[in-house]
Design an enzyme around this catalytic site. Structure first.
Site, PDB file in Angstrom:
ATOM      1  N   TYR A 177      -0.669   8.140  -2.203  1.00 28.22           N
ATOM      2  CA  TYR A 177      -0.654   7.951  -3.652  1.00 28.22           C
ATOM      3  C   TYR A 177      -1.807   8.702  -4.323  1.00 28.22           C
ATOM      4  O   TYR A 177      -1.790   8.909  -5.528  1.00 28.22           O
ATOM      5  CB  TYR A 177      -0.789   6.462  -3.995  1.00 28.22           C
ATOM      6  N   GLY A 178      -2.813   9.070  -3.539  1.00 28.45           N
ATOM      7  CA  GLY A 178      -4.021   9.656  -4.108  1.00 28.45           C
ATOM      8  C   GLY A 178      -3.801  10.933  -4.892  1.00 28.45           C
ATOM      9  O   GLY A 178      -4.602  11.280  -5.754  1.00 28.45           O
ATOM     10  N   CYS A 190      -4.314  -1.009  -2.177  1.00 31.98           N
ATOM     11  CA  CYS A 190      -4.403   0.442  -2.338  1.00 31.98           C
ATOM     12  C   CYS A 190      -5.271   0.706  -3.558  1.00 31.98           C
ATOM     13  O   CYS A 190      -4.980   0.190  -4.643  1.00 31.98           O
ATOM     14  CB  CYS A 190      -3.004   1.013  -2.537  1.00 31.98           C
ATOM     15  N   ASN A 191      -6.327   1.471  -3.385  1.00 25.45           N
ATOM     16  CA  ASN A 191      -7.218   1.754  -4.510  1.00 25.45           C
ATOM     17  C   ASN A 191      -6.523   2.575  -5.582  1.00 25.45           C
ATOM     18  O   ASN A 191      -6.704   2.336  -6.777  1.00 25.45           O
ATOM     19  CB  ASN A 191      -8.471   2.477  -4.014  1.00 25.45           C
ATOM     20  N   SER A 192      -5.708   3.550  -5.175  1.00 25.12           N
ATOM     21  CA  SER A 192      -5.022   4.391  -6.159  1.00 25.12           C
ATOM     22  C   SER A 192      -4.061   3.558  -7.003  1.00 25.12           C
ATOM     23  O   SER A 192      -4.004   3.698  -8.228  1.00 25.12           O
ATOM     24  CB  SER A 192      -4.267   5.522  -5.457  1.00 25.12           C
ATOM     25  N   GLU A 233      -5.035   9.433   9.060  1.00 22.25           N
ATOM     26  CA  GLU A 233      -3.600   9.268   9.333  1.00 22.25           C
ATOM     27  C   GLU A 233      -3.197  10.031  10.595  1.00 22.25           C
ATOM     28  O   GLU A 233      -2.341   9.579  11.366  1.00 22.25           O
ATOM     29  CB  GLU A 233      -2.766   9.775   8.147  1.00 22.25           C
ATOM     30  N   CYS A 256     -11.192   3.349  -0.291  1.00 20.79           N
ATOM     31  CA  CYS A 256      -9.880   3.704   0.243  1.00 20.79           C
ATOM     32  C   CYS A 256      -9.660   2.826   1.471  1.00 20.79           C
ATOM     33  O   CYS A 256     -10.582   2.668   2.287  1.00 20.79           O
ATOM     34  CB  CYS A 256      -9.818   5.184   0.620  1.00 20.79           C
ATOM     35  N   THR A 257      -8.461   2.274   1.596  1.00 22.44           N
ATOM     36  CA  THR A 257      -8.215   1.326   2.690  1.00 22.44           C
ATOM     37  C   THR A 257      -8.199   1.989   4.061  1.00 22.44           C
ATOM     38  O   THR A 257      -8.259   1.291   5.077  1.00 22.44           O
ATOM     39  CB  THR A 257      -6.888   0.578   2.469  1.00 22.44           C
ATOM     40  N   HIS A 258      -8.141   3.320   4.110  1.00 22.69           N
ATOM     41  CA  HIS A 258      -8.232   4.017   5.399  1.00 22.69           C
ATOM     42  C   HIS A 258      -9.668   4.022   5.939  1.00 22.69           C
ATOM     43  O   HIS A 258      -9.884   4.062   7.151  1.00 22.69           O
ATOM     44  CB  HIS A 258      -7.786   5.480   5.258  1.00 22.69           C
ATOM     45  N   ASP A 262       0.859  -1.182   0.000  1.00 30.19           N
ATOM     46  CA  ASP A 262       0.000   0.000   0.000  1.00 30.19           C
ATOM     47  C   ASP A 262       0.894   1.230   0.000  1.00 30.19           C
ATOM     48  O   ASP A 262       2.105   1.140   0.235  1.00 30.19           O
ATOM     49  CB  ASP A 262      -0.907  -0.014   1.234  1.00 30.19           C
ATOM     50  N   SER A 263       0.298   2.382  -0.241  1.00 30.23           N
ATOM     51  CA  SER A 263       1.054   3.632  -0.216  1.00 30.23           C
ATOM     52  C   SER A 263       1.502   3.993   1.195  1.00 30.23           C
ATOM     53  O   SER A 263       2.384   4.829   1.375  1.00 30.23           O
ATOM     54  CB  SER A 263       0.199   4.766  -0.781  1.00 30.23           C
TER      55      SER A 263
END
Length: 271
Positions: free
Chosen positions: A45-46, A76-78, A157, A189-191, A13-14
């Protein structure tokens, strides 16, 4: 070398948001060894270009392949939107490759034909139109309503969730006319699983909130089973967590994403 069931699963992931996917994988596949890489030197990465994300992803996959992984999950979606096809071509037959978008699209096609489905994610994910394109290809008469929500990932974050500040920002985004009259909402988004409860509170259970991490973990289980790569015994599964840039704040945040204490190792991939 031919892949074997005893090889580990690589996840990247980013940053540390992909630990929500890693956690789901350890719940669905408790016998598997995992290697996680968070590219914290380049997060998020977004707001990066497609070319930059592709370059980062290929270099990370090269590192994971050196660890002899049998599968790579782009958590990571991006990166899934920008680099999946390139990564799959680069990795070739060395490992199975799974992104976080396709399993969610399949699930949506199975459960929401003829309905309005909302989606929230980073600018890169939303403006890539990858979800819209893949949804249209399903030909299931699904209306996808996508909204970029760029403040959410950095907010999470920084630890601002389950908080009045976070609820106000979430409410502001979800009240957008773009998301009116939806039957389900994809957290792209993984967040975002960390604010799933806040989002459900806003909708008062009138909208199903889809956390793709479990959907992805179950899809990985099926992929490994189809290729005879499921590990059937492992008395002490190992979990290794690498980051490209280490700070104590990352270490502190990991327990929220992975739901247990994590020992981060600094792996200076870009030096």
């Amino acid at each position: 070398m031919e892949n074997t069931a005893n090889q580990p699963i690589g996840i990247f992931d980013s940053g540390i948001g992909g630990l929500t996917v890693a956690h789901a994988i350890t719940q669905v596949l408790p016998l598997e060894n995992i290697i996680y890489f968070g590219d914290t030197a380049h997060l998020p990465y977004g707001d990066k270009s497609t070319a930059a994300i592709q370059a980062y992803s290929v270099k990370i996959c090269d590192m994971l392949l050196k660890q002899k992984v049998k599968a790579i999950v782009i958590a990571c979606n991006s990166a899934s939107a920008a680099a999946y096809e390139l990564v799959r071509e680069y990795v070739g037959s060395k490992a199975k490759v799974l992104n976080v978008i396709d399993p969610t699209i399949r699930y949506m096609g199975q459960h929401y034909a003829g309905q309005r489905v909302g989606l929230i994610g980073t600018k890169q994910t939303v403006f890539s139109n990858i979800y819209r394109k893949k949804t249209d290809e399903l030909d299931r008469d699904i209306t996808l309503c996508s909204l970029a929500t760029p403040l959410l990932a950095p907010m999470i974050e920084e630890g601002f969730f389950n908080h009045n500040i976070s609820q106000n920002i979430i409410n502001e985004y979800l009240s957008s006319p773009v998301l009116a009259d939806i039957q389900a909402l994809i957290l792209a988004c993984t967040h975002y699983p960390l604010i799933k409860h806040d989002i459900e509170s806003y909708y008062k259970e009138n909208v199903q909130v889809l956390d793709s991490s479990l959907i992805v973990a179950e899809s990985l289980q099926n992929l490994l089973a189809e290729n005879n790569l499921l590990r059937t015994e492992n008395p002490q599964p190992t979990k290794r967590f690498y980051v490209s840039d280490y700070t104590e704040s990352f270490e502190h945040s990991t327990k929220y994403f992975f739901q247990e204490e994590v020992q981060l190792e600094h792996y200076p991939l870009w030096e």
